[in-house]
Design an enzyme around this catalytic site. Structure first.
Site, PDB file in Angstrom:
ATOM      1  N   ARG A  43      44.845 -35.690  25.389  1.00 11.87           N
ATOM      2  CA  ARG A  43      46.202 -35.520  25.911  1.00 11.87           C
ATOM      3  C   ARG A  43      46.223 -35.021  27.357  1.00 11.87           C
ATOM      4  O   ARG A  43      46.994 -35.497  28.175  1.00 11.87           O
ATOM      5  CB  ARG A  43      46.925 -34.509  25.016  1.00 11.87           C
ATOM      6  N   GLY A 101      42.098 -30.440  23.190  1.00 15.88           N
ATOM      7  CA  GLY A 101      43.232 -29.610  22.801  1.00 15.88           C
ATOM      8  C   GLY A 101      44.071 -29.024  23.907  1.00 15.88           C
ATOM      9  O   GLY A 101      45.138 -28.477  23.635  1.00 15.88           O
ATOM     10  N   CYS A 161      64.825 -49.965  10.648  1.00 20.31           N
ATOM     11  CA  CYS A 161      65.706 -49.601   9.545  1.00 20.31           C
ATOM     12  C   CYS A 161      65.310 -48.295   8.884  1.00 20.31           C
ATOM     13  O   CYS A 161      64.871 -48.268   7.734  1.00 20.31           O
ATOM     14  CB  CYS A 161      65.681 -50.710   8.506  1.00 20.31           C
ATOM     15  N   GLU A 162      65.401 -47.212   9.586  1.00 23.94           N
ATOM     16  CA  GLU A 162      65.099 -45.877   9.059  1.00 23.94           C
ATOM     17  C   GLU A 162      65.961 -44.885   9.823  1.00 23.94           C
ATOM     18  O   GLU A 162      66.046 -44.983  11.057  1.00 23.94           O
ATOM     19  CB  GLU A 162      63.635 -45.487   9.337  1.00 23.94           C
ATOM     20  N   GLU A 221      36.310 -32.388  25.140  1.00 25.54           N
ATOM     21  CA  GLU A 221      36.836 -33.666  24.639  1.00 25.54           C
ATOM     22  C   GLU A 221      38.339 -33.766  24.827  1.00 25.54           C
ATOM     23  O   GLU A 221      39.090 -33.903  23.864  1.00 25.54           O
ATOM     24  CB  GLU A 221      36.547 -33.787  23.135  1.00 25.54           C
ATOM     25  N   PRO A 222      38.813 -33.709  26.050  1.00 24.53           N
ATOM     26  CA  PRO A 222      40.258 -33.767  26.246  1.00 24.53           C
ATOM     27  C   PRO A 222      40.796 -35.177  26.047  1.00 24.53           C
ATOM     28  O   PRO A 222      40.159 -36.155  26.433  1.00 24.53           O
ATOM     29  CB  PRO A 222      40.424 -33.340  27.710  1.00 24.53           C
ATOM     30  N   ARG A 263      55.828 -40.228  17.725  1.00 22.48           N
ATOM     31  CA  ARG A 263      55.742 -38.764  17.825  1.00 22.48           C
ATOM     32  C   ARG A 263      57.072 -38.045  17.543  1.00 22.48           C
ATOM     33  O   ARG A 263      57.084 -37.050  16.833  1.00 22.48           O
ATOM     34  CB  ARG A 263      55.175 -38.333  19.180  1.00 22.48           C
TER      35      ARG A 263
HETATM   36  N1  LLP Z   1      38.349 -33.661  19.696  1.00 19.98           N
HETATM   37  C1  LLP Z   1      38.638 -33.670  18.379  1.00 19.98           C
HETATM   38  C2  LLP Z   1      37.590 -33.388  17.407  1.00 19.98           C
HETATM   39  C3  LLP Z   1      39.954 -33.947  17.957  1.00 19.98           C
HETATM   40  O1  LLP Z   1      40.242 -33.923  16.667  1.00 19.98           O
HETATM   41  C4  LLP Z   1      40.956 -34.229  18.917  1.00 19.98           C
HETATM   42  C5  LLP Z   1      42.312 -34.557  18.511  1.00 19.98           C
HETATM   43  C6  LLP Z   1      40.594 -34.223  20.275  1.00 19.98           C
HETATM   44  C7  LLP Z   1      39.291 -33.929  20.630  1.00 19.98           C
HETATM   45  C8  LLP Z   1      41.579 -34.508  21.365  1.00 19.98           C
HETATM   46  O2  LLP Z   1      42.609 -33.591  21.355  1.00 19.98           O
HETATM   47  P1  LLP Z   1      43.629 -33.507  22.587  1.00 19.98           P
HETATM   48  O3  LLP Z   1      42.840 -33.062  23.787  1.00 19.98           O
HETATM   49  O4  LLP Z   1      44.214 -34.825  22.786  1.00 19.98           O
HETATM   50  O5  LLP Z   1      44.611 -32.489  22.160  1.00 19.98           O
HETATM   51  N2  LLP Z   1      48.612 -37.314  17.091  1.00 19.98           N
HETATM   52  C9  LLP Z   1      48.804 -35.949  17.502  1.00 19.98           C
HETATM   53  C10 LLP Z   1      47.544 -35.337  18.045  1.00 19.98           C
HETATM   54  C11 LLP Z   1      46.373 -35.387  17.084  1.00 19.98           C
HETATM   55  C12 LLP Z   1      45.120 -34.829  17.670  1.00 19.98           C
HETATM   56  C13 LLP Z   1      43.952 -35.063  16.792  1.00 19.98           C
HETATM   57  N3  LLP Z   1      42.702 -34.614  17.309  1.00 19.98           N
HETATM   58  C14 LLP Z   1      49.933 -35.903  18.520  1.00 19.98           C
HETATM   59  O6  LLP Z   1      50.520 -36.944  18.792  1.00 19.98           O
HETATM   60  O7  LLP Z   1      50.286 -34.836  19.011  1.00 19.98           O
END
Ligand code: LLP
Length: 404
Positions: free
Chosen positions: A262, A225, A327-328, A259-260, A298
């Site tokens: 992004r 996150g 086409c949107e 669990e990064p 996105r």
């Molecule tokens: N752990 C769990 C349980 C998660 O659900 C997620 C992301 C992560 C780790 C990794 O999160 P991050 O560090 O990447 O923020 N498609 C959306 C983001 C969806 C995230 C879903 N879960 C976007 O493009 O912004």
């Protein structure tokens, strides 16, 4: 500086480019922030599941956070150690659970009582013990986009604290379920520290109350996150993030798991796209490019902002929408952004697309997905390597053509 023009010429467009040195820097930064404790960084494969990206992180020591058996298979293919793989997700199928147990991964992250029962039955049938964690929903507002907030009661993820406690006791009394971890994840693109700290404290207190019941949790999984800069966001620094979490864990001997996704790969990625046409409808200016919502969804899906730059073009900047050929009306990469006048074949770079870019792409409008390229410094020169070839029309019809 990455030579985008050279890459576009060599590999054509649309093209995803990832800066592998940047990914390494980010990984080492975060790992370093947790150095006061044992830690395991499990890369959230969903952010960018290209095998070479996973391998790059695995080679640095990362584990993998997976949300499907497909992602687990990718992690294994990329060389991840089985004792560094975790499996999350609200809807695991029996087959997925069975394979995860067979593969003997570090732990399965349970998200409901129903899932607990399935896992217990399957492990009993297999006569194989399974290590688990429970995803606890701390009911905290992460102050991010509602679509990517996950830690509130109203979200589908995890179980509440009381249910979690009950499940841990059940696990303790089960012959086949070994509770070793606890997990929470409040949302994605987090830019405020307070909700993370609050959640961490809630869950740490739960760990303390489990200890009293003789349930010894070893892995404290804080989810992913960490937000990144797309525009001008104020960011959480890895050090402050780690300190905030560690400050809630006094007296507990735990390995921190995070669990990064992004954070590690987001800013490493660029989408190169060429201008096809410019046009003006009434007073509205459109730059039509060869990438579209199927390549990067996105902006259409979340109204997400991605900076766009036109390479080698000076001159007055006027507002334009950057749109694709799909086409949107919702097919845009940027809206109302100041850009210089462009002409056919000018190159645009869309930035910060390393996370949830390619992985959320599709073949909508029978558009082959782009190629992916890694760039990295090798003996002081910037080298590039194809890590996924461009799809062909043949790829797109491969699963259908024999059924005509
Ligand atoms: N752990 C769990 C349980 C998660 O659900 C997620 C992301 C992560 C780790 C990794 O999160 P991050 O560090 O990447 O923020 N498609 C959306 C983001 C969806 C995230 C879903 N879960 C976007 O493009 O912004």
């Amino acid at each position: 500086m990455i030579d985008f023009k050279k890459l576009a010429k060599k590999y054509s467009t649309p093209l995803y480019v990832y800066d592998f040195d940047y990914i390494k820097e980010r990984y080492l930064d975060l790992k370093g922030a947790f150095k006061a404790r044992k830690s395991l960084i499990c890369y959230a494969v969903k952010a960018n599941s290209n095998l070479s990206v996973i391998k790059h992180l695995v080679d640095l020591g990362a584990g993998c956070d997976c949300v499907s058996i497909g992602e687990i298979r990718r992690a294994f293919l990329a060389g991840a150690k089985k004792y560094k793989i975790i499996f999350s997700g609200v809807g695991k199928t029996d087959e997925e659970i069975r394979e995860a147990i067979e593969r003997d991964i570090l732990m399965i992250n349970i998200e409901s009582e129903g899932e607990f029962e399935r896992i217990e039955e399957i492990s009993q049938n297999m006569q194989k013990e399974v290590r688990i964690s429970i995803r606890v929903n701390p009911d905290i507002d992460p102050k991010t986009h509602p679509y990517i907030s996950t830690g509130l009661d109203e979200n589908k993820f995890g179980v509440d604290i009381d249910t979690a406690k009950r499940l841990y006791i059940k696990a303790k009394n089960s012959k086949f379920i070994e509770p070793i971890g606890i997990h929470f994840h409040i949302g994605s693109q987090l830019t405020e520290l307070e909700p993370i700290k609050e959640a961490s404290l809630k869950i740490a207190n739960l760990v303390r109350s489990l200890k009293v019941l003789d349930i010894d949790i070893k892995f404290f999984d804080v989810g992913g996150g960490l937000g990144i800069r797309y525009k001008d966001e104020e960011l959480i620094k890895p050090y402050d993030y780690a300190q905030a979490i560690l400050s809630t864990l006094s007296g507990l001997d735990l390995t921190i798991v995070c669990e990064p996704g992004r954070f590690l790969v987001g800013n490493s990625g660029y989408l190169l796209t060429k201008v096809l046409y410019e046009k003006v409808n009434k007073s509205k200016r459109f730059i039509i490019v060869d990438a579209a919502m199927n390549d990067l969804i996105r902006p259409s899906l979340y109204k997400a902002f991605h900076e766009v730059e036109v390479l080698d073009k000076e001159g007055e900047k006027n507002r334009a929408d950057v749109v694709g050929p799909v086409c949107e009306s919702g097919d845009f990469l940027a809206k109302d952004v100041p850009l210089p006048k462009t002409s056919h074949n000018d190159l645009l770079v869309v930035k910060s697309v390393g996370a949830y870019g390619f992985t959320m792409s599709s073949n909508y409008n029978t558009r082959p997905r782009p190629a992916e390229v890694a760039v990295f410094r090798e003996e002081e020169v910037l080298a590039d390597r194809l890590i996924r070839r461009r799809e062909t029309f043949e790829d797109l019809i491969a699963c259908e053509k024999d059924y005509l």
